[in-house]
Design a protein around this motif. Structure first.
Motif, PDB file in Angstrom:
ATOM      1  N   SER A  16       1.062  -1.006   0.062  1.00 34.82           N
ATOM      2  CA  SER A  16      -0.190   0.293   0.395  1.00 34.82           C
ATOM      3  C   SER A  16       0.772   1.353  -0.103  1.00 34.82           C
ATOM      4  O   SER A  16       2.618   1.433   0.239  1.00 34.82           O
ATOM      5  CB  SER A  16      -0.993   0.306   1.479  1.00 34.82           C
ATOM      6  OG  SER A  16      -0.185   0.177   2.646  1.00 34.82           O
ATOM      7  N   THR A  17       0.070   2.556  -0.145  1.00 38.69           N
ATOM      8  CA  THR A  17       1.185   3.426   0.157  1.00 38.69           C
ATOM      9  C   THR A  17       1.680   3.724   1.077  1.00 38.69           C
ATOM     10  O   THR A  17       2.403   5.117   1.422  1.00 38.69           O
ATOM     11  CB  THR A  17       0.090   4.976  -0.369  1.00 38.69           C
ATOM     12  OG1 THR A  17      -0.911   5.080   0.310  1.00 38.69           O
ATOM     13  CG2 THR A  17      -0.295   4.833  -1.838  1.00 38.69           C
ATOM     14  N   GLN A  18       1.427   3.410   2.215  1.00 41.12           N
ATOM     15  CA  GLN A  18       2.087   2.864   3.786  1.00 41.12           C
ATOM     16  C   GLN A  18       2.658   1.807   3.994  1.00 41.12           C
ATOM     17  O   GLN A  18       3.372   1.488   4.998  1.00 41.12           O
ATOM     18  CB  GLN A  18       1.015   3.842   4.697  1.00 41.12           C
ATOM     19  CG  GLN A  18      -0.019   5.002   4.402  1.00 41.12           C
ATOM     20  CD  GLN A  18      -1.036   5.370   5.527  1.00 41.12           C
ATOM     21  OE1 GLN A  18      -0.537   4.931   7.067  1.00 41.12           O
ATOM     22  NE2 GLN A  18      -1.148   6.369   5.947  1.00 41.12           N
ATOM     23  N   GLY A  19       3.521   1.337   2.863  1.00 40.21           N
ATOM     24  CA  GLY A  19       4.045   0.179   3.233  1.00 40.21           C
ATOM     25  C   GLY A  19       2.861  -1.348   3.226  1.00 40.21           C
ATOM     26  O   GLY A  19       2.001  -0.857   2.736  1.00 40.21           O
ATOM     27  N   SER A  52     -11.286  11.528   3.828  1.00 38.57           N
ATOM     28  CA  SER A  52      -9.614  12.533   4.239  1.00 38.57           C
ATOM     29  C   SER A  52     -10.455  13.221   4.782  1.00 38.57           C
ATOM     30  O   SER A  52      -9.463  13.766   6.143  1.00 38.57           O
ATOM     31  CB  SER A  52      -8.918  13.223   3.235  1.00 38.57           C
ATOM     32  OG  SER A  52      -8.422  11.899   2.574  1.00 38.57           O
ATOM     33  N   GLU A  90      -4.259  16.363   1.989  1.00 39.43           N
ATOM     34  CA  GLU A  90      -3.574  15.087   2.781  1.00 39.43           C
ATOM     35  C   GLU A  90      -4.255  13.877   2.542  1.00 39.43           C
ATOM     36  O   GLU A  90      -4.933  14.132   3.472  1.00 39.43           O
ATOM     37  CB  GLU A  90      -2.860  15.671   3.439  1.00 39.43           C
ATOM     38  CG  GLU A  90      -1.824  14.418   3.839  1.00 39.43           C
ATOM     39  CD  GLU A  90      -0.115  14.023   4.654  1.00 39.43           C
ATOM     40  OE1 GLU A  90       0.017  14.012   4.704  1.00 39.43           O
ATOM     41  OE2 GLU A  90      -0.640  15.535   4.951  1.00 39.43           O
ATOM     42  N   PRO A  92      -4.701  10.684   4.722  1.00 33.33           N
ATOM     43  CA  PRO A  92      -4.550   9.968   5.666  1.00 33.33           C
ATOM     44  C   PRO A  92      -3.798   8.028   5.962  1.00 33.33           C
ATOM     45  O   PRO A  92      -3.856   7.856   6.504  1.00 33.33           O
ATOM     46  CB  PRO A  92      -4.390  10.338   6.987  1.00 33.33           C
ATOM     47  CG  PRO A  92      -6.144  11.000   6.400  1.00 33.33           C
ATOM     48  CD  PRO A  92      -6.226  10.872   4.800  1.00 33.33           C
ATOM     49  N   PRO A  94      -4.128   4.661   4.177  1.00 31.30           N
ATOM     50  CA  PRO A  94      -3.400   3.145   3.392  1.00 31.30           C
ATOM     51  C   PRO A  94      -4.535   2.766   2.024  1.00 31.30           C
ATOM     52  O   PRO A  94      -5.732   2.913   1.987  1.00 31.30           O
ATOM     53  CB  PRO A  94      -3.122   2.335   3.641  1.00 31.30           C
ATOM     54  CG  PRO A  94      -3.927   1.939   5.014  1.00 31.30           C
ATOM     55  CD  PRO A  94      -4.514   3.870   5.147  1.00 31.30           C
TER      56      PRO A  94
END
Length: 204
Positions: A16-19, A52, A90, A92, A94
């Motif tokens: 994912s965009t956060q790992g 978001s 932004e 926040p 994933p």
């Protein structure tokens, strides 16, 4: 076989965009898993901004948000960067890059005509059971307030073991289960809050 309501959500580990994200690591928490057709599309962009902007409200309810589509991780990154740079929002949470379409297949989120994910929403409870699922057409954006209302209703049921009636909002009465025997049905009619033997509202 695709997941069904009331079934344990199939586990997965996806980048994912956060790992990497593993669903079973969220056990004990409420999870909102939602898919979108494609990055850099108009309706999806409005939805991601709306999710978001309501992120802190979801967090207050103890809900973890996870986005999903079959776009690549690089497409996700570029899109989220663009949302922040062009709209000042932004993202926040994933966003899963389900390139192999494994999660989309398990959750019945693939549009067979075009091979992309549909606009779906799943609410998964702390025991990792799918408690709510809904699909929207590609041209219709989701109602975040309604999704939050459903989460609150499910949490009310989880805590109080009561159902919720039509148009239920926090603060409204719950509904007790209907009696299963004639004896209990007759007794129910004498109970406070019982409008009929099969309908009893309970104030919490």
């Amino acid at each position: 076989m695709a997941v069904t309501l009331g079934q344990k959500a199939p586990d997965f580990t996806v980048n994912s965009t956060q790992g990497p994200i593993t669903l079973s690591n969220y056990k004990g928490k409420w999870v909102l898993l939602f898919s979108h057709p494609a990055d850099f599309t108009p309706v999806c962009t409005t939805e991601f901004m709306a999710f978001s902007e309501s992120y802190e409200d979801f967090k207050k309810l103890g809900v973890e948000l996870i986005g999903l589509s079959v776009d690549s991780i690089y497409s996700h990154i570029a899109w989220l960067k663009d949302i922040k740079e062009k709209f000042g929002v932004e993202v926040p949470f994933p966003v899963l890059a389900d390139l192999d379409k494994e999660v989309a297949t398990e959750f019945n989120l693939l549009d067979p005509k075009v091979g992309t994910t549909v606009r779906g929403v799943f609410i998964i409870d702390p025991n990792q059971v799918v408690r709510w699922m809904i699909y929207y057409p590609a041209e219709t954006g989701r109602n975040i307030k309604e999704i939050m209302r459903v989460i609150k209703a499910l949490q009310f049921n989880w805590t109080n073991k009561l159902a919720t009636g039509a148009n239920w909002e926090p603060g409204d009465s719950g509904i007790a289960s209907a009696p299963g025997t004639l004896k209990d049905a007759i007794a129910r009619e004498k109970e406070a809050g019982a409008e009929r033997w099969y309908l009893k509202r309970v104030k919490v």
